[in-house]
Scaffold this active site. Structure first.
Site, mmCIF file in Angstrom:
data_model
loop_
_atom_site.group_PDB
_atom_site.id
_atom_site.type_symbol
_atom_site.label_atom_id
_atom_site.label_comp_id
_atom_site.label_asym_id
_atom_site.label_seq_id
_atom_site.Cartn_x
_atom_site.Cartn_y
_atom_site.Cartn_z
ATOM 1 N N HIS A 181 2.922 10.981 -5.012
ATOM 2 C CA HIS A 181 2.887 11.259 -3.720
ATOM 3 C C HIS A 181 1.673 11.037 -3.313
ATOM 4 C CE1 HIS A 181 0.934 15.329 -3.094
ATOM 5 N NE2 HIS A 181 0.514 15.222 -4.371
ATOM 6 N N HIS B 285 0.934 -0.921 0.063
ATOM 7 C CA HIS B 285 0.064 -0.018 0.127
ATOM 8 C C HIS B 285 0.788 1.090 0.157
ATOM 9 C CE1 HIS B 285 -2.136 3.181 2.638
ATOM 10 N NE2 HIS B 285 -2.935 3.204 1.563
#
Length: 919
Positions: A344, A300
């Site tokens: 990001h 993740h």
């Protein structure tokens, strides 16, 4: 290469570049064993080192983030290099005085890294043992004269948790002290002393039992031991002679073809007698089944090195997780400057990296360790223009790795197999609807992936913009504002103290985010003229708001449900409509990116509805997945037999903690995405699960999960299948260190160890049991205790060995090793504790097959959740192995050895357990 080694061991003065400073001049050198890089001067003293084993890669030139921050520096790229190391891919950025020195270090480091990766397990075990003994000697040599006197030996005994009478220590010291320099031991003499001290009574008795009371084993006796005890097949005389030549120390014994006690000890402590099945180091499972029949190692927010709000994003994290066996990685794509998409975590202060750099890193490292397919989970938040750039980069960089036209399944309704997809990269993302014409260059798709799980509480940017506006009106720069917010958030995250290695399911939730926003909003109203005063009051307001809240996961889920029911008083249906309504957002998607998605089309996880199409990936947050498991476990399992599902952490896990993956594995979810950057219990379970098939990232699900169905929460989920009985005899421990977080370090008390064994799998199989406590002996404690477990579904069960130090107010964690049940090897085995060079426990393993109803009382309730009332999905079907209160008290106080007991073994933790049991 030898010239490189010589230069590196002599040492080179280099500038160590750090963010925010001009750089520090240090002497860097390779230690004499060629196992680590050290530097001086350093406040860390002995800890100022990087172990060669921990280095992931070495890059030439000014490529790292730190070098980019020092772009104005006038140093030549040919004098610069970066070492990436450790689990968080930390960078050590170095500048040499000339290009020749940089080339020497780069060449030398790459040679050492290659040597370690090619080394076989036996050579590595011997090398790490020799290095540990040498390091132990050097650390004990306080005055650095290369000799140890008797007082230094006594101090070392205490550090190693050895509790021997001083008379016995002196006697061994004198026997080892054979040179002219009486009263001290040099390294060779210390090695003899250490061997005398380490003589294993348990192994000596085992040798005697097979050698007809002789002090050695013949070839025939060794063969008999291997067949009877170690359950080895095809044991030949040649194999036994090879063992003697490899492990025997005495030349006389080698000539006579016998194995003495020292050689037998070496053999028993070698990887040959490790608890892990060596055949499982390679891929050995059937890899020709459809993708949905496998558990797939998944990450993740792969790019993050730490928490979800402030940490650095690094392309190198993809290199790390891919080499660790992860096969499903995540990329969050956002619009960047100059038309270049960036990666990001949106709405946070995490740093940005170029999408192109990420794609190039993935391309380079995807298939170094294994060729099985990589799933690239794209979270697309970009404009159409930058989406086209993403599609362009994917095609240019991955080239034929994206071409799935040669892949055939034989059945259009079936997903292809990992074998068919070898060397391929599957793009997981949105796909334009088939109703849209083929000539349409773009279209609308639903927007429901994990980034949209970020609640308003978790979005720092809106608050940050308001904060920036006020600060700038007072003359501050954007960099100063961001730095100020970072400092405050970091102090909050540290304050929360939420990463508990053995209880990761308690995590900071809305409280931390609220404190952040409230604290920053308070600052907006304050007078910013006096900066110092402003900072102090800000800190107080943030900490006051936060109040060190720790809320359990289940309580948080309940709180979210309560809030939704308050907003929608009409009840449950309205709450669901509210949630679905919130998700009815759409985004524009370009054709070029849509066409790259073939077998892994991301769809909304509103319900477990199979529309008959192939290649859908249903994405659930842990909150929704928990509800689905709780309400529709068997339906979930059936769905997972045809399609892929992905479960990812709640947005409130801002510290990058991990949820318990067991409930989702137990219903066959393939892609359980975890934060690989967070060490601890959950990642240890994940590592153990995927190590069972050569750590290739794909593990075949049990047959019962691929066809038919069963209730994983039943008391007897598979009545027609045989069960396995695991009989574990915990014999002894070796070189168990003091707890890692011991306040007094090596000067602390000698430990009182006990072993806990935990079975983790289906709820009915989950249980734990423990040995008694041995007082004041961490060097060679003896338990000689047998623990027995019955396991209904051994294919998915994990076995966890934990060593604890018992003390009057609880227990301290010493070390652990977690393995898949199917990887255990029967016989006498050593269980080496993870991350500790010499520490191990010696066990005997027996595995039997049993039929009929299970009569064993099973399980400790709430392995992952402390409050069972809120965790019916995860603990339903767990049964408590009940002991009477008296039995518990007797077991905890009947520690061995009983003589000379100095302290009560009845502590706070046990008292709590008794109270729970009584209630």
């Amino acid at each position: 290469v030898e010239r490189c080694m010589s230069v590196m061991q002599s040492g080179t003065q280099m500038v160590k570049l750090k963010s925010g400073t001009k750089g520090l001049v240090r002497l860097f050198y390779l230690d004499e064993h060629r196992t680590c890089i050290r530097w001086r001067p350093s406040r860390k003293s002995e800890k100022a080192k990087i172990v060669i084993d921990s280095i992931y890669k070495v890059t030439e030139g000014r490529q790292s983030e730190i070098f980019h921050r020092h772009a104005e520096g006038n140093f030549s790229p040919s004098c610069c290099f970066t070492i990436y190391h450790g689990s968080h891919m930390e960078s050590l950025d170095l500048i040499t005085s000339n290009p020749e020195e940089a080339r020497t270090w780069i060449t030398g480091l790459k040679y050492l890294m290659a040597g370690i990766s090619d080394e076989d397990s036996l050579a590595k075990r011997q090398r790490t043992h020799d290095h540990w003994v040498k390091q132990t000697f050097e650390e004990a040599d306080k005055n650095g004269d290369g000799l140890l006197n008797i007082e230094e030996i006594h101090q070392l005994m205490h550090k190693l948790n050895v509790n021997l009478p001083r008379r016995k220590v002196r006697q061994m010291f004198q026997e080892a002290d054979t040179d002219e320099n009486q009263g001290t031991l040099n390294f060779e003499e210390f090695s003899v002393f250490y061997k005398m001290m380490s003589l294993r009574r348990d192994l000596y008795l085992l040798l005697l039992s097979y050698s007809d009371k002789k002090d050695h084993l013949t070839v025939e006796e060794l063969a008999q031991f291997l067949k009877v005890e170690q359950k080895m097949n095809n044991v030949t005389p040649e194999y036994c002679l090879d063992i003697i030549q490899k492990f025997e120390v005495s030349e006389d014994n080698k000539k006579q073809n016998v194995l003495g006690i020292e050689g037998f000890t070496n053999f028993m402590r070698s990887p040959v007698c490790d608890v892990f099945n060596p055949l499982h180091c390679e891929v050995h499972q059937d890899m020709d089944q459809p993708l949905c029949n496998y558990f797939i190692a998944s990450s993740h927010n792969t790019y993050l090195t730490g928490d979800q709000l402030l940490s650095q994003s690094r392309a190198e994290m993809y290199a790390r997780v891919l080499q660790d066996g992860c096969r499903c990685i995540e990329v969050d794509c956002w619009d960047g400057p100059d038309g270049e998409p960036v990666v990001h975590h949106g709405y946070t202060l995490t740093s940005k990296i170029l999408f192109r750099d990420v794609a190039e890193t993935i391309n380079k490292y995807a298939f170094i360790k294994n060729e099985f397919p990589v799933i690239l989970s794209i979270e697309n938040h970009c404009s159409i223009q930058q989406q086209k750039k993403i599609a362009q980069y994917l095609k240019e960089i991955f080239d034929d790795k994206l071409d799935l036209s040669p892949v055939t399944t034989g059945d259009s309704r079936q997903l292809p197999s990992p074998q068919n997809l070898k060397g391929k990269i599957l793009v997981k993302g949105k796909k334009l609807p088939y109703s849209l014409g083929a000539d349409a260059e773009e279209g609308e798709v639903s927007d429901e992936d994990s980034a949209d799980e970020i609640e308003d509480d978790c979005k720092l940017k809106p608050c940050y913009v308001r904060f920036l506006h006020v600060f700038q009106s007072n003359g501050a720069t954007e960099h100063q504002v961001e730095s100020f917010i970072r400092t405050k958030l970091e102090s909050l995250i540290k304050e929360s103290q939420i990463r508990d290695k053995e209880d990761p399911d308690s995590f900071t939730v809305r409280a931390l985010l609220r404190a952040t926003h409230e604290g920053l909003n308070v600052n907006l109203k304050q007078n910013l003229d006096t900066k110092e005063g402003g900072k102090k009051s800000h800190s107080r307001s943030l900490m006051g708001n936060f109040g060190k809240h720790r809320v359990s996961k289940m309580t948080q889920f309940a709180a979210l449900d309560d809030e939704e029911s308050q907003q929608n008083p009409s009840g449950k249906e309205t709450g669901q409509l509210h949630r679905l309504g919130r998700r009815r957002k759409t985004v524009k998607l370009c054709r070029a990116l849509s066409d790259l998605v073939v077998y892994t089309n991301s769809v909304a996880a509103q319900d477990l509805v199979d529309d008959g199409s192939t290649g859908n990936v249903l994405s659930f947050s842990e909150t929704r997945a928990h509800q689905a498991v709780q309400q529709k476990a068997e339906q979930f399992m059936l769905y997972n037999q045809r399609q892929l599902t992905r479960v990812y952490p709640s947005a409130y896990r801002i510290d990058s903690s991990n949820f318990n993956p067991l409930p989702y594995w137990n219903v066959g979810c393939q892609l359980v995405a975890l934060n690989y950057q967070s060490e601890g219990r959950v990642m240890q379970l994940n590592d153990a699960k995927f190590r069972v098939n050569g750590n290739c990232g794909y593990v075949l699900k049990p047959q019962q999960m691929c066809k038919g169905t069963f209730n994983p929460y039943s008391a007897d989920p598979l009545p027609a299948s045989p069960k396995k009985q695991l009989i574990l005899k915990i014999i002894s421990g070796q070189q168990l260190p003091k707890p890692p977080d011991s306040m007094l370090g090596d000067r602390g008390e000698i430990i009182d160890p006990f072993v806990e064994v935990e079975i983790i799998g289906l709820p009915v199989d989950c249980c734990k049991d423990q040995t008694r406590v041995v007082d004041d002996n961490g060097f060679n404690p003896v338990w000689e205790e047998t623990l027995t477990f019955t396991i209904h579904m051994p294919e998915i069960a994990l076995v966890r060995f934990l060593v604890w130090d018992h003390d009057p107010i609880g227990r301290d964690f010493v070390g652990q090793r977690t393995l898949a049940f199917s990887s255990l090897v029967p016989g006498y085995r050593h269980v080496y504790l993870e991350g500790l060079t010499e520490a191990s426990i010696f066990v005997h393993i027996t595995i039997n097959e049993i039929y009929g109803k299970n009569k064993q009382l099973i399980g400790l309730r709430g392995l992952f959740n402390k409050n069972p009332k809120h965790s019916s999905a995860e603990t339903s079907g767990h049964y408590v192995r009940k002991r009477s209160i008296g039995d518990r008290i007797l077991r905890r106080t009947a520690s061995a050895p009983a003589k000379g007991r100095k302290k009560s073994k009845m502590g706070f933790l046990e008292a709590t357990e008794i109270k729970d049991s009584a209630s």
